[in-house]
Enzyme design. Structure first.
Site, PDB file in Angstrom:
ATOM      1  CB  THR A 236       6.615  18.180  55.984  1.00 29.41           C
ATOM      2  OG1 THR A 236       7.171  17.067  55.291  1.00 29.41           O
ATOM      3  CG2 THR A 236       5.212  17.849  56.460  1.00 29.41           C
TER       4      THR A 236
ATOM      5  CB  CYS B 211      26.182  44.993  78.472  1.00 30.77           C
ATOM      6  SG  CYS B 211      27.247  46.408  78.622  1.00 30.77           S
TER       7      CYS B 211
HETATM    8  C1  LIG Z   1      14.359  10.771  53.963  1.00 25.90           C
HETATM    9  C2  LIG Z   1      13.730  12.117  54.088  1.00 25.90           C
HETATM   10  N1  LIG Z   1      14.502  13.216  54.031  1.00 25.90           N
HETATM   11  C3  LIG Z   1      13.995  14.449  54.164  1.00 25.90           C
HETATM   12  C4  LIG Z   1      12.649  14.653  54.366  1.00 25.90           C
HETATM   13  C5  LIG Z   1      12.155  16.059  54.489  1.00 25.90           C
HETATM   14  O1  LIG Z   1      11.732  16.374  55.779  1.00 25.90           O
HETATM   15  P1  LIG Z   1      10.820  17.660  56.037  1.00 25.90           P
HETATM   16  O2  LIG Z   1       9.600  17.464  55.204  1.00 25.90           O
HETATM   17  O3  LIG Z   1      10.565  17.680  57.479  1.00 25.90           O
HETATM   18  O4  LIG Z   1      11.560  18.835  55.559  1.00 25.90           O
HETATM   19  C6  LIG Z   1      11.800  13.521  54.431  1.00 25.90           C
HETATM   20  C7  LIG Z   1      10.348  13.620  54.627  1.00 25.90           C
HETATM   21  O5  LIG Z   1       9.598  14.375  54.064  1.00 25.90           O
HETATM   22  C8  LIG Z   1      12.356  12.236  54.291  1.00 25.90           C
HETATM   23  O6  LIG Z   1      11.589  11.141  54.357  1.00 25.90           O
HETATM   24  S1  FES Z   2      29.710  43.935  78.734  1.00 27.03           S
HETATM   25 FE1  FES Z   2      29.450  46.079  78.773  1.00 27.03          FE
HETATM   26  S2  FES Z   2      29.958  46.538  80.849  1.00 27.03           S
HETATM   27 FE2  FES Z   2      30.113  44.359  80.820  1.00 27.03          FE
END
Ligand SMILES: Cc1ncc(COP(=O)(O)O)c(C=O)c1O
Ligand code: FES
Ligand SMILES: Cc1ncc(COP(=O)(O)O)c(C=O)c1O
Ligand code: FES
Lengths: 390, 151, 390
Positions: free
Chosen positions: C237, C325
């Site tokens: 979506t 770091c």
């Molecule tokens: C059961 C199900 N799975 C997956 C999706 C996919 O979700 P999205 O569109 O957020 O990727 C949907 C809706 O679109 C759904 O209803």
């Molecule tokens: S991680 Fe580099 S001095 Fe601590």
């Protein structure tokens, strides 16, 4: 008149509280969570607190929660990621005939690569039989993926039983919970779930943010390779406003889910029984009881979904259909086909999906608007005439 | 998802000539199992072989309804010979165009017209009554041909 | 005192206009763009108008613009998608030593799968030589990926020349333009670019939304399989509020980019020359001229990046470092290493990245704050003392 929005299974309107949380993040918590300075640390804090909320909501630990970009991405990550990491163990995956495209399409992709997929059948109300799963499992099975509830017909699958079977056999069990997350209680421990997908925009959260639960110890390769975000399980600068909105949506769900499920079930059943009564040759698709509280899917013989949809839209009511004429591919719904519906009935199907803002008045309005629309379209239908003279 | 022209929507909301002509001179039916639509066309012809009346019934999407409605309007006053020249592109053009994926809905119009004219000329055998159960509708090839012609 | 945020290469603060556009979309344009009713059509309209804006901005056609979830996703889609669709043609990819992890990591993934990758070298200012590319190309080369400008050292690569070489040989050319999109002019035609990645949050847009330009005719398999969105090139979506914000950010960039590039270049050069002058044994990393207008990367011998960063943060100034770091892996920056910097100098590096809100006063503040910090840290450094008595 205000618009009556009954397409909440497609997407929901973000809750005002969700928008507020996003707004505050967009304005104030703009840092990159990987940055070491305080602007970055604040963003990091927001994400980790959201993660804890998500984890608590499904009885997982925060480490097991991965933020993704969508429900589709979560499903793709699981299916391709498990296939890749366990391909030495086996090449067989089990799923069902009625999964969303976001599960079917990555599975087809794997089939092209030589994986074998068994699609479990379902009864004419959309239920999968745990015995069929038992029979389908082989030595080579590495993953079982069954959706928690179906997005078109609302049928709720026996996840706990299916999960228990997989757990016993030592096979990973995934559930696409995009339609249930925030609407029905989910406990990943109790329900024997190893992997779970969710998407914020189905529960009054923002679009473009998803969740993947992966039980500790589950071996999975990432789909997005890059930086060290999400403990190297999903690279990309984190979508902090999306995560903030998602967390707020879950907070709302935690407080109102139970109450809303009862309320919407009542409205749902009123709409179903009224239409069954008032419209001859109509039928309910999916299970009458084991059904999402907000889902109504019905077929009205001799009329075409798109025509009903546009007529309703004209009168301020938004719904969706399983009709081929409304899908980009012009293929009729594979889910309705799996219920054994004829093409014709599948063409005449409508889905109404309710939300936390749906009122009783709106339901009555739908009933009194749709009934004459169907009568009028039937008068225009060559099929109806024939049927009538028979 | 679809971008329908105002003209399409206008015909969809106010379809012209819905129904059936009594004792029709021309009668055709087509149905495409592939997308589940069905269309029935009937017309009446006067002594000069001019179509005086044309009506349709449709089980189909907005494009199918609009295309049929537009077709019946185009037919009125035409001789059968002229009517025969109408193509799906003419129908689509009279609607200000159709989304690419919906061009086949206008192909239905062309098909049903062909059948109705065949019936008028005495080949009613072309029309089987049990449509839908017997898939004699628009074939994939015809749709693809129509798409190509319209590109 | 207001915080001085100079970590804009990591992420930017969304512009107020961007937040406004998102807010309006969240509130009003909440439909699913795949829905047929008017709420859905409105959302579809928003996306297509955004797509046209994006396309015009880089001289592409709307069909060639795909919305993704991040710059990382765009890069992964290109690299794995081209590899998959052209694997029959060849298994060789060319890139550089200084790409972002979002390019290196998917390339390593492909190397595990048997692909061969050549990493072009660069000179000690970070420039890649087109002649090296010519020599590296073989019969089996299917993709060349060179970033437009480097995120750490700001060096701008000769994209047009590199692209021309690829075009002539019929090889797809990808550029990771995450750091330049909205900051430097991009013309995909003139620059011979076949594929391009961008990410909204680097140009005052929201996080969680990316762009992939794919020239018409370029064969590429999708990374996210599912629904029919983005003409089947990216399922999910659509993130409409993200797209709305991204479009607004591009609108802003189109009007102010040129002016800002000049203004920030002036501030950049002031900061560089002042620090070079005031801090002994300091050096600029990257190219002095072919450089992002907002990027300053310098090494200060004998001091450690994290220590400087935290001291600056304490005084309200946010910067980043190439020091090991501060990275989760504790590995020193691969980019600074590729410039031939010693580990020690690489550890003493700081990156300042400016934004549209950076002022002259802020730059002066940084100069007067950092100088004593370095002096103080050097006084504490065993390396410095040794050096001093030598
Ligand atoms: C059961 C199900 N799975 C997956 C999706 C996919 O979700 P999205 O569109 O957020 O990727 C949907 C809706 O679109 C759904 O209803
Ligand atoms: S991680 Fe580099 S001095 Fe601590
Ligand atoms: C050059 C470059 N490429 C790719 C990315 C990844 O973008 P994102 O974090 O939006 O996925 C970034 C920034 O993080 C970058 O600077
Ligand atoms: S009737 Fe099915 S698409 Fe037009």
């Amino acid at each position: 008149m205000d618009r009556i929005y009954l397409d909440n299974a497609a997407t929901t309107q973000p809750a005002p509280e969700v928008i507020e949380a996003m707004l505050s993040c967009l304005r104030k918590t703009y840092g990159n969570p990987s940055s070491l300075h305080s602007v970055g640390l604040e963003a990091r804090g927001l994400i980790e607190s959201a993660r804890r909320k998500m984890a608590a909501f499904i009885n997982a630990s925060p480490d097991e929660v991965i933020f993704t970009g969508s429900g589709t991405e979560s499903n793709n990550t699981v299916i391709k990621g498990i296939a890749l990491s366990l391909q030495d163990k086996g090449n067989h995956i089990i799923s069902t005939a009625i999964e969303h495209h976001a599960v079917h399409a990555p599975l087809s992709f794997l089939e092209e690569q030589g994986f074998k997929v068994t699609y479990l059948p379902n009864d004419d109300e959309g239920l999968v039989d745990p015995d069929d799963l038992k029979k389908a499992i082989s030595e080579k099975t590495i993953l079982v993926s069954v959706m928690h509830a179906n997005n078109e017909i609302g049928t709720i699958e026996p996840i706990r039983e299916l999960g228990a079977i997989c757990r016993e056999r030592g096979i990973y069990f995934h559930t696409d919970a995009v339609q249930t997350f925030g609407h029905l209680p989910i406990d990943v421990q109790e329900m024997n779930i190893d992997l779970l997908s969710a998407s914020a925009h189905k529960l009054y959260g923002p679009k473009g943010i998803g969740l993947l639960y992966a039980r500790k110890g589950v071996k999975i390769k990432p789909l997005l390779h890059g930086g060290d975000q999400e403990k190297r399980r999903r690279a990309s600068t984190e979508n902090t406003p999306g995560i903030a909105g998602f967390a707020k949506a879950v907070e709302l769900a935690a407080t109102e889910m139970e109450r809303e499920a009862l309320r919407q079930t009542r409205l749902r059943d009123r709409l179903i029984s009224a239409l069954l009564e008032l419209v001859p040759e109509s039928r309910l698709n999916g299970h009458p009881k084991l059904r999402l509280p907000n889902n109504i899917n019905m077929s009205f013989a001799y009329v075409e979904g798109e025509a009903m949809l546009l007529n309703l839209d004209m009168q301020g009511i938004s719904v969706s259909t399983g009709s081929a004429c409304t899908s980009a591919s012009l293929e009729p719904s594979h889910v309705l086909a799996a219920l054994g519906l004829t093409q014709e009935l599948s063409h005449g199907s409508l889905r109404f999906s309710l939300s936390r803002s749906t009122t009783e008045e709106e339901i009555e309005q739908v009933i009194s608007t749709l009934t004459p629309i169907i009568a009028q379209l039937r008068a225009m239908s060559p099929l109806y005439r024939k049927q009538a003279v028979k | 998802m679809w971008e329908y022209t105002d003209k399409v929507m206008e015909h969809f909301w106010n379809p012209r000539n819905v129904g059936e002509v009594e004792n029709p001179d021309g009668l055709g039916e087509v149905g495409s199992i592939a997308c589940g639509d069905a269309l029935r066309l009937t017309f009446k012809v006067d002594e000069n072989k001019r179509i005086t009346e044309a009506k349709f019934k449709s089980f189909g999407c907005a494009s199918a309804i609009a295309a049929a409605s537009a077709l019946t309007e185009m037919l009125k006053g035409l001789t059968v010979e002229d009517a025969e020249k109408i193509t799906n592109q003419d129908i689509a053009a009279s609607l200000g165009g159709l989304p690419k994926q919906k061009m086949h809905c206008s192909v239905l119009g062309e098909q049903v017209l062909e059948k109705a004219i065949a019936y008028y000329r005495g080949n009613p055998a072309d029309n089987k009554e049990e449509m839908i159960c017997e898939c004699f509708g628009v074939t994939e090839l015809e749709i693809q041909k129509a798409l190509k012609e319209n590109n």
